[in-house]
Design an enzyme around this catalytic site. Sequence first.
Site, short mmCIF file in Angstrom:
data_model
loop_
_atom_site.label_atom_id
_atom_site.label_comp_id
_atom_site.label_asym_id
_atom_site.label_seq_id
_atom_site.Cartn_x
_atom_site.Cartn_y
_atom_site.Cartn_z
N ASP A 7 0.88 -1.16 0.00
CA ASP A 7 0.00 0.00 0.00
C ASP A 7 0.93 1.23 0.00
O ASP A 7 2.12 1.10 0.26
CB ASP A 7 -0.87 -0.03 1.25
CG ASP A 7 -1.65 1.25 1.47
OD1 ASP A 7 -2.34 1.68 0.53
OD2 ASP A 7 -1.55 1.82 2.57
N ASP A 9 -0.21 5.16 0.97
CA ASP A 9 -0.49 6.14 2.03
C ASP A 9 -0.52 5.47 3.40
O ASP A 9 -1.31 4.54 3.64
CB ASP A 9 -1.83 6.83 1.76
CG ASP A 9 -1.74 7.78 0.59
OD1 ASP A 9 -1.18 8.86 0.74
OD2 ASP A 9 -2.24 7.40 -0.50
N ASP A 168 -1.67 -0.69 6.15
CA ASP A 168 -1.71 0.03 7.42
C ASP A 168 -3.11 0.25 7.95
O ASP A 168 -3.27 0.66 9.10
CB ASP A 168 -1.03 1.40 7.27
CG ASP A 168 -1.93 2.38 6.51
OD1 ASP A 168 -2.37 3.37 7.11
OD2 ASP A 168 -2.20 2.13 5.32
#
Length: 216
Positions: A7, A9, A168
Amino acid sequence: MRALIFDFDGTILDTETPEFHTWENIYHQWGQILPRELWLSAIGLAPGEATFNPYTHLEVLLGTTVDHAALREHRREVFLTALHAEPIRPGVVDWLELAGKRGLHIGLASSSPRDWVQSHLERLGLRAHFEAIYTSDDVVRAKPHPELYEKTAAHFGLHPRECIAIEDSHHGVLAAKAAGCYCIAVPNPMTATMDLSAADQTVASLAELSLETLLG
């Protein structure tokens, strides 16, 4: 495992904490409070899929309209200043370099727009590590739908179960697991309180987990 899929961001670069603090300060300037839980509800989603919009929410609290263009310009200036001071998250570069040496494919699956992701990867000197980048511009449905992970794995001729996803957020973990990836959750200060229980492992940073040990 034959590929890593990151991922962006909050995972490679913590864009989420400085953006929240930027908006939090804007709300304070208007005498309002930005609820953290509303902000968290939008993390990991494509911009068009989030139900929370800070501009319209602020207007609801104020009971009047605000100048979106002026506010957007102010927010962008403050946010980018803070963001450019953010380092690459711990362990990311080591994982990228070791994966390359081990001959693993390296991809990226992000619910953000392509221009946003690629511009920051280039700024950080990381773009060359990634063979494939899929963003919200490339899919019908972004996370938590598995399409981003499915497409990234297919780019390498792999099934998602042959890929390790690094995420995250709650929505990101759900997308990775729905696709069939082995998922490692690496929360940042904003996402640390999210439900990441669907991940196969959760660590504070990639610096705490050896890729060699994981592959072994």
